[in-house]
Design an enzyme around this catalytic site. Structure first.
Site, short mmCIF file in Angstrom:
data_model
loop_
_atom_site.label_atom_id
_atom_site.label_comp_id
_atom_site.label_asym_id
_atom_site.label_seq_id
_atom_site.Cartn_x
_atom_site.Cartn_y
_atom_site.Cartn_z
N CYS A 237 40.72 6.42 -9.13
CA CYS A 237 40.69 6.74 -8.39
C CYS A 237 39.81 7.49 -7.30
O CYS A 237 39.06 6.81 -6.43
CB CYS A 237 42.08 6.99 -7.62
SG CYS A 237 43.81 5.28 -8.21
N CYS B 114 44.16 11.04 -10.70
CA CYS B 114 43.56 9.72 -11.09
C CYS B 114 42.11 10.16 -10.67
O CYS B 114 41.32 9.62 -9.92
CB CYS B 114 44.09 8.50 -11.14
SG CYS B 114 43.09 7.53 -11.89
#
Length: 460
Positions: A383, A380
């Site tokens: 993230c 991600c």
């Protein structure tokens, strides 16, 4: 479309409607041969059904004119002109290291008036600037969803005046919008996802627009969106939409800035001194409809300003749905287990928790130390964007009595994280206080170190 003309034809031919062949007004005498006009153009003729669709597309309101042969030999001879099919995968490889200006020039040269730039009211103005620099004629269209920011509408006007153009606006069907709003309200997308609203207000108007074109130009970049645009080529056969001639492969999609990083796009805009949307100065990076767009906060990826209440995989409205590969993610929206992804949040001051470890942490009602834990997925980009601030947080809290941890919550762990750990989207940050059985979810999307510390210090 074959048209037989004989010596009995004594009146002038009527010009057909827009989108069909229009022979020049001419008297034909003593001609007994059959003229196959469909062989006179270099591309497939429009089907009759396509004629009715063009009135609501961005196709120019002019008809192509063809002259009949002037000699008997020319009449007798069938002329067959076949458009050479181009291998766009090979062309993409050829242009992989080309500049946006060169790619734009190739696109406009190849498709002429049958190609248009899709302008969103954000940094797509770079595409218009590149088109202007080629010296070739170009067209621009935009989707007016009816829910854009006032700043975006003013920006449209500035762009038209700056370049001396008229943007070709496409609007959603009023009956469809009325039905959606009456049945589900003005903000249903906050509850059941943005796809339905985008389909009515953006995708279907775009579909109508593209049916009047043979190619379109977009501002997609590889660094824009997590999991969906990382493999965007500079040119491709559109995998979703159909073009003027209809059918699979009838539309070509050009992405001149696919290989350009966002910072370099902005350097170009500043250098060329072109108008930009005033929302950018307020922290907006990716700009869409007003209810679904907000400024990007410190530590966030630029695409997090769009549909922030949804998972990373959902951050396409449907205009570029072909970017989402079904085999790249499983039904939980996480990377497949057989795809190796480098882990993130690596630090000596940070504990990597297993499923058993975080379950034990949840069972403790009287912890020795408070814990702050990030639920993450290494693939991600949201993230990845906060990795630096979270590692700095771990360093600052080292020796303070607050433990810092991470728990990989994608794949097989995602259902557990959703039901037991309040996971809504990646990343989710939890604080496990010393004297509480329930973790407290960090409510803000502001992930800079100072904001995280303020949250921890208020509850430790």
């Amino acid at each position: 479309m074959a048209l037989a003309l004989t010596s009995s034809l004594s009146s002038e031919l009527k010009a057909p409607s827009v989108g069909a062949f229009q022979p020049l007004d001419r008297q034909f005498n003593n001609l007994t041969a059959t003229i196959n006009l469909s062989t006179r153009r270099a591309v497939k003729p429009l089907r009759a059904a396509a004629e009715s669709r063009r009135s609501d597309s961005v196709a120019p309101l002019t008809a192509t004119t063809f002259a009949a042969p002037t000699t008997e030999e020319g009449v007798k001879e069938e002329v067959k002109i076949v458009e050479e099919e181009e291998n766009f995968e090979e062309l993409a490889k050829e242009l992989a290291n080309a500049s946006p200006l060169e790619i734009m020039d190739r696109a406009l040269a190849k498709f002429g008036n049958d190609i248009a730039i899709a302008f969103s009211g954000a940094e797509d103005v770079a595409l218009i600037e590149y088109a202007k620099l080629t010296g070739r004629p170009f067209r621009v269209f935009s989707l007016d969803t009816g829910r854009l920011n006032p700043e975006t509408y003013r920006f449209f006007d500035e762009v038209e005046k700056h370049y001396g153009i008229r943007i070709e606006y496409m609007f959603p069907d009023s009956v469809e919008v009325q039905g959606l709003v009456r049945n589900k309200g003005l903000f249903s997308f906050y509850e059941d996802g943005h796809q339905e609203c985008c389909r009515v207000r953006k995708v279907r108007p775009l579909r109508r627009a593209l049916k009047g074109l043979r190619a379109w130009i977009t501002g997609q970049r590889k660094d824009q969106s997590p999991g969906t645009r990382s493999e965007v080529p500079v040119v491709q056969v559109d995998p979703v939409f159909e073009g003027l001639d209809g059918g699979v492969g009838s539309l070509v999609k050009w992405n001149p800035v696919a290989n350009v990083e966002g910072d370099n796009v902005w350097n170009f805009l500043r250098t060329m001194n072109v108008p930009v949307n005033s929302l950018h100065s307020q922290g907006y990076v990716s700009i869409g409809c007003e209810p679904c767009t907000r400024p990007v906060l410190p530590g966030q990826h630029e695409r997090e300003g769009r549909w922030w209440w949804e998972d990373a995989k959902a951050k396409e409205c449907g205009l570029h749905k072909g970017n989402i590969k079904e085999n790249s993610e499983n039904q939980n929206g996480s990377a497949q287990s057989n795809v190796e992804v480098a882990d993130i949040f690596e630090s000596d001051n940070l504990v990597s928790l297993t499923r058993a470890g975080i379950e034990n942490l949840m069972r403790l009602e009287d912890r020795r130390d408070p814990w702050v834990v990030v639920l993450y997925a290494p693939w991600c980009q949201f993230c990845q964007a906060m990795e630096g601030s979270y590692l700095e947080l771990a360093d600052k809290l080292a020796g303070s009595g607050v433990k810092v941890g991470k728990f990989r919550a994608d794949g097989d762990q995602k259902a557990f994280a959703k039901s037991e750990l309040q996971l809504g989207s990646f990343p989710t940050i939890l604080l496990f206080p010393k004297h509480s059985s329930q973790p407290i979810k960090y409510p803000s999307e502001n992930r800079d170190v100072d904001s995280l510390l303020a949250f921890i210090n208020a509850l430790r």
